[in-house]
Design a protein around this motif. Structure first.
Motif, PDB file in Angstrom:
ATOM      1  N   ALA A  31     -36.257 -42.858   6.980  1.00 40.24           N
ATOM      2  CA  ALA A  31     -36.454 -41.446   7.312  1.00 40.24           C
ATOM      3  C   ALA A  31     -35.212 -40.906   8.011  1.00 40.24           C
ATOM      4  O   ALA A  31     -34.876 -41.416   9.064  1.00 40.24           O
ATOM      5  CB  ALA A  31     -37.676 -41.291   8.238  1.00 40.24           C
ATOM      6  N   HIS A  45     -39.460 -37.714   4.169  1.00 39.85           N
ATOM      7  CA  HIS A  45     -38.833 -36.458   4.621  1.00 39.85           C
ATOM      8  C   HIS A  45     -39.168 -36.144   6.068  1.00 39.85           C
ATOM      9  O   HIS A  45     -39.839 -35.157   6.365  1.00 39.85           O
ATOM     10  CB  HIS A  45     -39.232 -35.301   3.701  1.00 39.85           C
ATOM     11  N   ILE A  46     -38.738 -37.003   6.957  1.00 32.07           N
ATOM     12  CA  ILE A  46     -38.891 -36.730   8.395  1.00 32.07           C
ATOM     13  C   ILE A  46     -37.508 -36.971   9.008  1.00 32.07           C
ATOM     14  O   ILE A  46     -36.871 -37.989   8.721  1.00 32.07           O
ATOM     15  CB  ILE A  46     -39.908 -37.681   9.065  1.00 32.07           C
ATOM     16  N   ASN A  47     -37.053 -36.039   9.829  1.00 30.54           N
ATOM     17  CA  ASN A  47     -35.733 -36.213  10.441  1.00 30.54           C
ATOM     18  C   ASN A  47     -35.787 -37.237  11.565  1.00 30.54           C
ATOM     19  O   ASN A  47     -36.840 -37.486  12.154  1.00 30.54           O
ATOM     20  CB  ASN A  47     -35.208 -34.874  10.957  1.00 30.54           C
ATOM     21  N   GLU A  50     -37.502 -36.307  14.896  1.00 29.75           N
ATOM     22  CA  GLU A  50     -38.910 -35.868  14.908  1.00 29.75           C
ATOM     23  C   GLU A  50     -39.783 -37.062  15.286  1.00 29.75           C
ATOM     24  O   GLU A  50     -40.443 -37.679  14.443  1.00 29.75           O
ATOM     25  CB  GLU A  50     -39.295 -35.297  13.550  1.00 29.75           C
ATOM     26  N   ASP A  52     -42.547 -37.667  17.146  1.00 27.59           N
ATOM     27  CA  ASP A  52     -44.004 -37.743  16.990  1.00 27.59           C
ATOM     28  C   ASP A  52     -44.387 -37.900  15.517  1.00 27.59           C
ATOM     29  O   ASP A  52     -45.279 -38.690  15.185  1.00 27.59           O
ATOM     30  CB  ASP A  52     -44.669 -36.506  17.598  1.00 27.59           C
ATOM     31  N   ALA A  53     -43.679 -37.187  14.641  1.00 27.03           N
ATOM     32  CA  ALA A  53     -43.981 -37.302  13.205  1.00 27.03           C
ATOM     33  C   ALA A  53     -43.646 -38.710  12.699  1.00 27.03           C
ATOM     34  O   ALA A  53     -44.388 -39.284  11.886  1.00 27.03           O
ATOM     35  CB  ALA A  53     -43.194 -36.256  12.416  1.00 27.03           C
ATOM     36  N   LEU A  54     -42.569 -39.289  13.205  1.00 23.44           N
ATOM     37  CA  LEU A  54     -42.205 -40.658  12.795  1.00 23.44           C
ATOM     38  C   LEU A  54     -43.263 -41.651  13.283  1.00 23.44           C
ATOM     39  O   LEU A  54     -43.654 -42.571  12.560  1.00 23.44           O
ATOM     40  CB  LEU A  54     -40.827 -41.034  13.369  1.00 23.44           C
ATOM     41  N   CYS A  55     -43.731 -41.456  14.498  1.00 19.61           N
ATOM     42  CA  CYS A  55     -44.728 -42.363  15.058  1.00 19.61           C
ATOM     43  C   CYS A  55     -46.052 -42.244  14.287  1.00 19.61           C
ATOM     44  O   CYS A  55     -46.676 -43.259  13.961  1.00 19.61           O
ATOM     45  CB  CYS A  55     -44.915 -42.058  16.546  1.00 19.61           C
ATOM     46  N   ASP A  56     -46.436 -41.018  13.943  1.00 19.13           N
ATOM     47  CA  ASP A  56     -47.654 -40.822  13.142  1.00 19.13           C
ATOM     48  C   ASP A  56     -47.516 -41.529  11.797  1.00 19.13           C
ATOM     49  O   ASP A  56     -48.442 -42.199  11.332  1.00 19.13           O
ATOM     50  CB  ASP A  56     -47.910 -39.321  12.894  1.00 19.13           C
ATOM     51  N   PHE A  57     -46.351 -41.388  11.180  1.00 19.97           N
ATOM     52  CA  PHE A  57     -46.102 -42.039   9.884  1.00 19.97           C
ATOM     53  C   PHE A  57     -46.213 -43.558  10.024  1.00 19.97           C
ATOM     54  O   PHE A  57     -46.868 -44.230   9.227  1.00 19.97           O
ATOM     55  CB  PHE A  57     -44.718 -41.646   9.350  1.00 19.97           C
ATOM     56  N   THR A  81     -42.105 -44.079  22.814  1.00 20.02           N
ATOM     57  CA  THR A  81     -43.254 -43.506  22.089  1.00 20.02           C
ATOM     58  C   THR A  81     -43.881 -44.551  21.164  1.00 20.02           C
ATOM     59  O   THR A  81     -45.104 -44.702  21.117  1.00 20.02           O
ATOM     60  CB  THR A  81     -42.799 -42.274  21.268  1.00 20.02           C
TER      61      THR A  81
END
Ligand code: AMP
Ligand code: GLY
Length: 423
Positions: A31, A45-47, A50, A52-57, A81
């Motif tokens: 990512a 497609h996560i920068n 980002e 929180d979005a990476l952790c959710d993924f 995180t």
């Protein structure tokens, strides 16, 4: 295992390439990745910032190990995180990443633990900074305290240049918050080298030596860049000097961070200045060097995944890495105009021909896919990295690849590795 690599430059392409060779790994995500990485991993497609979005993924995909490439997410606390979510992540936590994120932090650490470096003082007051420059005289080095995308260091050959730098940083805020404090330090001359060690916070595992080429033009002329090429091994780092660097710099740094209640895990990058066989620290980084990672990982024979995992878990017990005897040389192909402004979206030719060459990798850094073509999309575009029995052979191999690749206004140095040959 499922592995996620965070980032999308040449360093991350080299990491993905190396990790993909591990028999332990089934799936690799990256990512955001880039078109070169997309040939080896699934790009997400996560920068990189980002968090929180990476952790959710990572939670949703049940990622076993996340490897963080760039410094920005590290200094933002990506590892904290992930750990709080019960996920293994390779890299220092937010507190430890200050070793790169704050020059004042790293200088104070070195002073406290007797680690050799340039004399310095930190300032938040402009008038005091100017007075100090006048008292010390030139040459002198002015550094914005925080991260400034590699532009926060001014090596001033005159007092006027140094005062202008302090004006720019402290009065005109050219680096924003990163310049709220400045470090002013003694100019060191000598030969630079990059030294890397894996660590879990207690134990260390040094890598082979390497050297970067920071200036944009041949013969080390022109402005500083992120790095225009690199090679490994670096003959300036003899076996004796290697041991001295470990004993006088790397161990006291890792032990000092732990003693200060701020243990450092991940890869520690020490930028060195070597003069008369004596190493001193120029700077620390909290991550792999780019482009140094490219030749280093091409030379690494051992599986990297158990090392990354052990560092992330605080259980590093391995004490050697096997290296190919061969030398590796990486030539960076950059956009014309870099490190200043440049045009993007120019189609790149010759990638397929270069891919056919044995013992050569074309790592993608600033590329993008556009209308079925690969185009330039950043300052440093490709890292063309070759192996060879001698440094000379590796240089020839890398430039053989370079000669096949082209785009409008492409710029690269013609003298990568020459310093190693001259020894
Ligand atoms: P840094 O961002 O700290 O890596 O600095 C960028 C470059 O500036 C280094 O690679 C060196 O070439 C140069 N530099 C930094 N500090 C000094 C110093 N004290 N003396 C001489 N050169 C330096
Ligand atoms: N090659 C220099 C760096 O990664 O900072």
């Amino acid at each position: 295992m499922k592995v996620l690599v965070v980032g999308g430059g040449g360093r991350e392409h080299a990491l993905v390439w190396k990790i993909s060779q591990s028999p332990l790994v089934e799936t690799i995500y990256c990512a955001p990745g880039n078109p070169g990485i997309a040939e080896l991993a699934e790009c997400v497609h996560i920068n990189a910032d980002e968090i929180d979005a990476l952790c959710d993924f990572a939670q949703a995909e049940q990622i076993d190990l996340t490897v963080v490439g760039p410094e920005v997410p590290l200094t933002m606390g990506i590892v904290d995180t992930f750990q709080a979510a019960g996920l293994d992540a390779f890299g220092p936590n937010r507190a430890a990443a200050q070793i790169e994120g704050s020059k004042g932090f790293s200088k104070d650490l070195m002073a406290r633990h007797g680690i050799p470096t340039a004399d310095y003082q930190s300032f938040t007051d402009h008038a005091q900074a100017v007075a100090y420059i006048k008292q010390q005289g030139a040459p002198i080095v002015v550094k914005a305290d925080g991260l400034a995308a590699g532009k926060g260091v001014i090596v001033a050959m005159t007092e006027e240049q140094a005062i202008t730098a302090v004006d720019d940083i402290m009065l005109d805020n050219v680096f924003g918050e990163a310049g709220a404090s400045v470090v002013i330090e003694e100019f060191m001359d000598g030969e630079e080298a990059s030294f890397f060690a894996f660590t879990d916070g207690k134990n260390i595992l040094p890598l082979a030596s390497s050297q970067d080429h920071k200036r944009v033009n041949d013969n080390d002329e022109g402005p500083n860049t992120g790095g225009m090429g690199a090679y490994s091994p670096a003959p300036v780092v003899t076996a004796e000097l290697h041991d001295q660097i470990v004993e006088t710099i790397v161990k006291p740094t890792v032990d000092g961070m732990a003693a200060d209640g701020c243990p450092y895990a991940g890869i520690l990058y020490v930028g060195l200045m070597i003069k008369n066989g004596q190493p001193r620290v120029v700077e620390y980084n909290a991550r792999f060097g780019d482009p140094e990672a490219q030749p280093l990982l091409m030379r690494m024979k051992s599986d990297i995944v158990p090392v990354l995992q052990a560092c992330a878990r605080g259980e590093l017990s391995q004490d050697t890495i096997d290296w190919h005897e061969k030398a590796a040389v990486c030539v960076v192909m950059a956009s014309g105009g870099y490190p200043a402004s440049f045009e993007k979206g120019l189609p790149i030719s010759g990638l397929e021909q270069a891919a056919d060459i044995d013992e050569l990798m074309v790592f993608h850094a600033g590329t993008a896919a556009q209308d079925g073509a690969v185009v330039n999309n950043g300052g440093r575009v490709l890292g063309v990295t070759g192996l060879g029995t001698t440094v000379k052979d590796a240089i020839d191999k890398a430039y053989q690849g370079v000669s096949l690749i082209d785009w409008q206004d492409v710029h690269y140095r013609k003298d990568i590795g020459a310093r190693a040959l001259n020894r």
